[in-house]
Write a protein that holds these residues in place. Sequence first.
Motif, short mmCIF file in Angstrom:
data_model
loop_
_atom_site.label_atom_id
_atom_site.label_comp_id
_atom_site.label_asym_id
_atom_site.label_seq_id
_atom_site.Cartn_x
_atom_site.Cartn_y
_atom_site.Cartn_z
N VAL A 185 -4.36 4.67 -10.73
CA VAL A 185 -3.71 3.72 -9.83
C VAL A 185 -4.67 2.54 -9.69
CG1 VAL A 185 -2.85 3.31 -7.51
CG2 VAL A 185 -2.47 5.53 -8.60
N VAL A 186 -4.14 1.36 -9.94
CA VAL A 186 -4.92 0.12 -9.84
C VAL A 186 -4.44 -0.61 -8.59
CG1 VAL A 186 -5.53 -2.05 -10.95
CG2 VAL A 186 -5.08 -0.02 -12.36
N PRO A 198 1.25 -4.82 -7.61
CA PRO A 198 1.87 -5.12 -6.31
C PRO A 198 0.90 -4.86 -5.16
CG PRO A 198 3.28 -3.69 -7.64
CD PRO A 198 1.94 -3.75 -8.31
N GLY A 199 1.06 -5.60 -4.08
CA GLY A 199 0.14 -5.48 -2.96
C GLY A 199 0.20 -4.17 -2.21
N GLU A 200 1.37 -3.55 -2.15
CA GLU A 200 1.53 -2.37 -1.31
C GLU A 200 1.02 -1.08 -1.93
OE1 GLU A 200 5.53 -2.04 0.03
OE2 GLU A 200 5.56 -4.07 0.86
N HIS A 201 1.47 -0.79 -3.12
CA HIS A 201 1.17 0.52 -3.70
C HIS A 201 0.32 0.47 -4.96
CE1 HIS A 201 4.06 2.08 -0.87
NE2 HIS A 201 4.96 1.22 -1.32
N GLY A 202 0.00 -0.70 -5.44
CA GLY A 202 -0.76 -0.81 -6.66
C GLY A 202 0.11 -0.54 -7.88
#
Length: 129
Positions: A13-14, A85-89
Amino acid sequence: MNPGESLEPREFVVTRTDLVRYAETSGDHNPIHQDESVAHSVGLPGVIAHGMYTLALAARAVAEWTDGAEVVDLGCKFTNPVVVPGEHGAHVSVGGTVKSVEDGLVTIALEVTCEGQKVLGMPRAVVRG
């Protein structure tokens, strides 16, 4: 490792926090890796991961598969961005297939995808086995 052997995919996860840390470490402070509006202004779908960060994830998978064997060659073409994405990577998957084992070298063809789309073209690693 044997030719034709499939290696268990590794999942990463990035997050945007990862991108900030990578920028600090690498010195690559291009705002497309941190600022949504700048990324959009240059035609990107959003903040993207550094290409070399994505390749580093592939190298990490290779190190795990080979118990840290010496990497003598690692390469790819950067074909599609990893949008973060900002929320979940973003979820990056690294799979591999052993292509050859000869003269003490193991060649691994890699497949690096994000959300099912290939993000690196022709990625491969060669390790001293």
